[in-house]
Design a protein around this motif. Structure first.
Motif, mmCIF file in Angstrom:
data_model
loop_
_atom_site.group_PDB
_atom_site.id
_atom_site.type_symbol
_atom_site.label_atom_id
_atom_site.label_comp_id
_atom_site.label_asym_id
_atom_site.label_seq_id
_atom_site.Cartn_x
_atom_site.Cartn_y
_atom_site.Cartn_z
ATOM 1 N N ASP A 125 0.820 -1.301 -0.131
ATOM 2 C CA ASP A 125 0.134 0.092 0.054
ATOM 3 C C ASP A 125 0.650 1.294 -0.004
ATOM 4 O OD1 ASP A 125 -2.044 -1.505 0.166
ATOM 5 O OD2 ASP A 125 -2.445 -1.332 2.409
ATOM 6 N N ASN A 126 2.014 0.999 -0.022
ATOM 7 C CA ASN A 126 3.002 2.312 -0.029
ATOM 8 C C ASN A 126 2.975 3.183 1.044
ATOM 9 O OD1 ASN A 126 4.762 4.045 -1.360
ATOM 10 N ND2 ASN A 126 3.423 5.141 -2.630
ATOM 11 N N ARG A 127 2.824 2.500 2.226
ATOM 12 C CA ARG A 127 2.627 3.037 3.473
ATOM 13 C C ARG A 127 4.259 3.208 4.163
ATOM 14 N NH1 ARG A 127 -2.178 2.538 6.905
ATOM 15 N NH2 ARG A 127 -0.861 3.190 8.585
#
Ligand code: ADP
Length: 201
Positions: free
Chosen positions: A138-140
């Protein structure tokens, strides 16, 4: 004062699966899911509020309570105005808010908490592994750094866990969050169906 929103809360450490369950249950009619982290992540990071969020979340800290509750309220009001959340027929599913007792107090006059689902995952290593996986998917950024993860887990222990006492045993259902998501969902649905049947009787 208008009627308080009928609400189910998901409480659990980062990585315990609150979001997965909230999105799933929230896709059914008569439920509306709101994840506080998503409300923050939708902010434009060039605005002062977006900057405030970034500076706290990147350190694994909570955003100050008053700002958080105000933003959350605006987001819920907008959902009501747009007809996405229909309080007369929908139950509100909250994930990530309230995150401490002060927030719960500020929200008491707005939400009527029918049940708290405590997604319990005592195995912290499992949680850390889930978060690292999510960071890639999630590209967190806040999930990518082990130090930040540890700080978020500590914030959960010290600030969020006291919510269990705030709401009390009679409102809380403990769910084993180490199970696969479908089983966690089954446990949640069992309870929801039972309570629906009891209130219809
Ligand atoms: P997680 O459950 O994995 O910690 P969230 O997406 O719920 O992730 O939250 C990400 C970040 O957003 C938090 O670390 C915090 O900085 C901020 N945040 C989210 N919800 C709240 C809240 N209710 N109060 C204060 N800060 C919050």
């Amino acid at each position: 004062m208008s009627k308080r929103y009928s609400t189910y809360l998901f409480l659990g450490a980062p990585g315990s699966g609150k979001g997965t369950q909230g999105v799933t249950l929230g896709s059914l009619p008569t439920f509306f899911h709101c994840a506080c982290g998503d409300v923050f992540r939708r902010l434009d990071v060039r605005t002062p509020l977006g900057q405030t969020f970034l500076s706290h979340s990147s350190r694994g800290e909570l955003v100050p309570d008053e700002i958080t509750i105000q933003l959350w309220r605006e987001s819920i009001d907008a959902a009501v105005s747009a007809g996405r959340f229909k309080p007369d027929i929908d139950r509100l599913l909250l994930d990530g808010i309230p995150r401490n007792v002060r927030q719960a107090q500020l929200m008491d006059e707005i939400i009527d908490v029918k049940r708290v689902f405590h997604l319990s995952c005592p195995d912290r290593e499992k949680v850390v592994a889930r978060l690292k996986k999510r960071a890639l998917k999630d590209n967190r950024l806040d999930d990518a750094n082990e130090e930040v993860i540890r700080r978020r887990l500590l914030a959960y222990e010290t600030e969020s866990k006291p919510l269990l006492d705030h709401y009390g045993d009679s409102l809380i259902t403990h769910i084993d969050a180490t199970q696969p998501p479908v089983k966690v969902l089954r446990d949640i649905l069992d309870l929801v169906v039972r309570e629906d049947s009891a209130s219809a009787a």
